[in-house]
Design an enzyme around this catalytic site. Structure first.
Site, short mmCIF file in Angstrom:
data_model
loop_
_atom_site.label_atom_id
_atom_site.label_comp_id
_atom_site.label_asym_id
_atom_site.label_seq_id
_atom_site.Cartn_x
_atom_site.Cartn_y
_atom_site.Cartn_z
N ASP A 8 0.80 -1.23 0.00
CA ASP A 8 0.00 0.00 0.00
C ASP A 8 0.84 1.29 0.00
OD1 ASP A 8 -1.55 -2.24 0.79
OD2 ASP A 8 -3.03 -0.96 1.77
N GLU A 39 -4.56 2.01 -2.80
CA GLU A 39 -5.80 2.47 -2.14
C GLU A 39 -5.58 3.67 -1.21
OE1 GLU A 39 -7.77 0.14 0.78
OE2 GLU A 39 -6.01 -0.03 2.04
N ASN A 40 -4.32 3.87 -0.76
CA ASN A 40 -4.04 4.98 0.16
C ASN A 40 -3.15 6.04 -0.47
OD1 ASN A 40 -3.65 2.19 2.01
ND2 ASN A 40 -5.17 3.65 2.74
N ASN A 67 -10.57 -1.46 0.51
CA ASN A 67 -11.70 -0.72 1.10
C ASN A 67 -11.60 0.79 0.93
OD1 ASN A 67 -9.48 -1.39 2.98
ND2 ASN A 67 -10.58 -0.10 4.42
N HIS A 68 -10.37 1.33 0.87
CA HIS A 68 -10.22 2.80 0.76
C HIS A 68 -10.37 3.34 -0.66
CE1 HIS A 68 -9.45 3.95 4.84
NE2 HIS A 68 -8.57 2.98 4.99
N HIS A 176 -3.40 -4.43 3.17
CA HIS A 176 -4.37 -3.76 4.05
C HIS A 176 -3.86 -3.48 5.46
CE1 HIS A 176 -8.13 -2.44 5.89
NE2 HIS A 176 -8.04 -3.41 6.77
N HIS A 178 -0.83 -2.85 6.46
CA HIS A 178 0.29 -1.90 6.38
C HIS A 178 1.49 -2.35 7.20
CE1 HIS A 178 -2.51 1.66 5.09
NE2 HIS A 178 -2.70 0.57 4.38
FE LIG Z 1 -4.15 0.27 2.89
FE LIG Z 2 -7.34 -1.31 3.22
#
Ligand SMILES: [Fe+2]
Ligand SMILES: [Fe+2]
Length: 269
Positions: A8, A39-40, A67-68, A176, A178
């Site tokens: 990520d 996603e981040n 999810n983000h 996810h 991290h």
């Molecule tokens: Fe993430």
């Molecule tokens: Fe995530």
């Protein structure tokens, strides 16, 4: 085929590290294909078109997410028009974007990439264990090499996915949390596995965010605004070699590079 998967990307610190280090890393490990979870990538929450295009411009071939992915509204339009950005395949039918694709390396070889999301301690989407099999079957028609990003919270669910896909994917890698795990291995039927790739961003942080507001939320239970931290950026991920004829992984190397490490690699490349 040599694959690089990058954990990520967190905001500007993650993107900067990618900009400075990716080409040296690709040269150093003789990488043919690069996947990064994005996603981040926009200030820690979601993605924008500008940022996504920039990441692709740095040399990432496919971006996965989780999810983000929906945190920035414009991602809805972006993901609908950019096939190199995936969202988990087990979102319900009708959600914008796709959960898999077959991409092509610079020298014309095919790579299937599949993104699914776990359901333990997360939003209960469709069954990732069933959906992933269908997605793999679809990409396998064109590509022997298949990478699965399993975006999930629970270690048990991720390990279960690794065994579920042993022999069906080249690499099953978690994202996810991290925080990188140290359990990289090749399963008996040739699938490389790592519970979590970790994050590419500031490691003097609480999973990428400034420590004070994150800690305060645990201490007082009140909402606080999170911003990406800046200290100690590291690029985390995994490099996997695979047999083009069978799609089986032949070696696996977990990586965690500081900015200085990447500069040193660049100097010797
Ligand atoms: Fe993430
Ligand atoms: Fe995530």
């Amino acid at each position: 085929m040599i694959l690089l998967f990058i954990g990520d990307l967190i905001g500007r610190p993650g993107r900067e590290l990618l900009r400075k280090g990716l080409s040296a890393l690709v040269e150093h490990h003789h990488v043919d294909f690069v996947i990064a979870n994005a996603e981040n990538s926009a200030a820690g929450f979601g993605i924008t078109k500008d940022i996504g295009d920039t990441i692709l411009g740095y040399g990432v071939d496919v971006m996965t997410s989780g999810n983000h992915i929906w945190d920035k509204k414009e991602a809805l339009d972006y993901i609908a028009g950019e096939r190199r950005l995936l969202r988990p395949a087990n979102y319900p039918a009708g959600v914008p974007g796709k959960g898999s694709l077959v991409a092509t390396t610079r020298d014309g070889r095919q790579v299937g990439v599949v993104n699914v999301m776990g359901r333990v301690f997360m939003t209960a989407l469709d069954d990732p264990f069933a959906v992933v099999l269908k997605e793999i079957e679809a990409v396998r028609a064109k590509a022997k090499i298949v990478v699965v990003d399993f975006h999930a919270e629970a270690t048990s669910e991720k390990v279960a996915m690794g065994w579920h896909l042993d022999g069906k994917a080249t690499l099953v890698v978690g994202t996810h949390t991290h925080v990188q795990t140290a359990d990289e291995r090749i399963l008996p039927n040739g699938t490389a596995y790592l519970t979590d790739a970790g994050m590419t961003g500031p490691h003097d942080s609480i999973i990428g965010m400034e420590r004070e507001p994150a800690l305060a939320r645990f201490r007082n239970g009140m909402p606080s605004k999170f911003e990406p931290a800046t200290g100690n950026p590291r690029l985390n991920g995994i490099v996997v070699s695979a047999d083009d004829a069978t799609g089986r992984a032949t070696s696996v190397t977990r990586i965690s590079y500081s900015e200085r490490d990447l500069t040193a690699i660049g100097a010797t490349a």
